[in-house]
Design a protein around this motif. Structure first.
Motif, mmCIF file in Angstrom:
data_model
loop_
_atom_site.group_PDB
_atom_site.id
_atom_site.type_symbol
_atom_site.label_atom_id
_atom_site.label_comp_id
_atom_site.label_asym_id
_atom_site.label_seq_id
_atom_site.Cartn_x
_atom_site.Cartn_y
_atom_site.Cartn_z
ATOM 1 N N UNK A 1 0.821 -1.209 0.000
ATOM 2 C CA UNK A 1 0.000 0.000 0.000
ATOM 3 C C UNK A 1 0.853 1.256 0.000
ATOM 4 N N UNK A 2 1.935 1.251 0.732
ATOM 5 C CA UNK A 2 2.845 2.398 0.770
ATOM 6 C C UNK A 2 3.537 2.580 -0.570
ATOM 7 N N UNK A 3 3.930 1.500 -1.190
ATOM 8 C CA UNK A 3 4.605 1.573 -2.487
ATOM 9 C C UNK A 3 3.677 2.190 -3.535
ATOM 10 N N UNK A 4 2.403 1.848 -3.501
ATOM 11 C CA UNK A 4 1.444 2.397 -4.448
ATOM 12 C C UNK A 4 1.274 3.901 -4.238
ATOM 13 N N UNK A 5 1.197 4.339 -3.008
ATOM 14 C CA UNK A 5 1.060 5.771 -2.706
ATOM 15 C C UNK A 5 2.307 6.531 -3.142
ATOM 16 N N UNK A 6 3.475 5.964 -2.868
ATOM 17 C CA UNK A 6 4.736 6.614 -3.266
ATOM 18 C C UNK A 6 4.820 6.689 -4.790
ATOM 19 N N UNK A 7 4.406 5.633 -5.491
ATOM 20 C CA UNK A 7 4.419 5.625 -6.949
ATOM 21 C C UNK A 7 3.501 6.708 -7.508
ATOM 22 N N UNK A 8 2.308 6.848 -6.966
ATOM 23 C CA UNK A 8 1.349 7.843 -7.453
ATOM 24 C C UNK A 8 1.886 9.265 -7.270
ATOM 25 N N UNK A 9 2.458 9.546 -6.114
ATOM 26 C CA UNK A 9 3.026 10.869 -5.856
ATOM 27 C C UNK A 9 4.230 11.110 -6.763
ATOM 28 N N UNK A 10 5.090 10.127 -6.913
ATOM 29 C CA UNK A 10 6.280 10.265 -7.756
ATOM 30 C C UNK A 10 5.905 10.485 -9.217
ATOM 31 N N UNK A 11 4.880 9.776 -9.692
ATOM 32 C CA UNK A 11 4.443 9.940 -11.075
ATOM 33 C C UNK A 11 3.917 11.355 -11.314
ATOM 34 N N UNK A 12 3.194 11.891 -10.359
ATOM 35 C CA UNK A 12 2.681 13.257 -10.476
ATOM 36 C C UNK A 12 3.824 14.265 -10.522
ATOM 37 N N UNK A 13 4.801 14.097 -9.660
ATOM 38 C CA UNK A 13 5.957 14.996 -9.634
ATOM 39 C C UNK A 13 6.755 14.867 -10.933
ATOM 40 N N UNK A 14 6.947 13.652 -11.402
ATOM 41 C CA UNK A 14 7.692 13.430 -12.641
ATOM 42 C C UNK A 14 6.971 14.038 -13.835
ATOM 43 N N UNK A 15 5.665 13.894 -13.899
ATOM 44 C CA UNK A 15 4.884 14.486 -14.973
ATOM 45 C C UNK A 15 4.964 16.017 -14.918
ATOM 46 N N UNK A 16 4.898 16.575 -13.744
ATOM 47 C CA UNK A 16 5.026 18.028 -13.590
ATOM 48 C C UNK A 16 6.392 18.530 -14.022
#
Length: 137
Positions: free
Chosen positions: A10-25
């Motif tokens: 569950x933590x890995x999924x949350x970290x992935x979602x936040x990281x993807x948003x930052x990377x896209x930005x």
């Protein structure tokens, strides 16, 4: 009760979602900024050339000076009213440092650059503008 493995997933999924948003930005910032800089450079080159072309005639025929500047801007890809381009030619300039010079010409080119990745984050386009002034003594 959940195990340690399920909590880690569950933590890995949350970290992935936040990281993807930052990377896209970051990608949007880099790509869109690069495209805006390229657009501004093209605009500035066109505005400089248009002002120089108009300055050739500004002392003898102001209408011909406007026409020459507009033609050069169009030849460089910036035609007033086409592709959201706004080309303003002032003889003599109405504002700026050369507003009091009767033999000066000012060319301003403005466009709205469509966003590439920034549209995902709500930025649909970016205004880009360049100005050049030339004078004949």
């Amino acid at each position: 009760m959940s195990s340690t493995t399920e909590t880690a997933r569950g933590s890995a999924l949350a970290i992935f979602a936040v990281s993807l948003t930052v990377l896209l930005g970051a990608g949007a910032l880099a790509l869109d900024t690069g495209m805006m800089v390229l657009e501004r450079r093209d605009q500035q080159n066109a505005a400089d050339a248009a002002a120089m072309a108009g300055a050739r005639y500004v002392t003898t025929d102001k209408a011909k000076a406007r026409s020459a500047a507009t033609d050069v801007a169009s030849a460089n890809g910036f035609t007033h009213g086409v592709s959201d381009a706004n080309v303003l030619v002032e003889v003599p300039p109405t504002s700026g440092d050369f507003a009091t010079w009767p033999n000066a010409i000012r060319v301003q080119i403005t466009t709205n650059r469509p966003s590439i990745l920034g549209a995902v984050m709500g930025f649909l386009n970016w205004p880009v503008s360049s100005t050049a002034t030339a004078a004949s003594l």
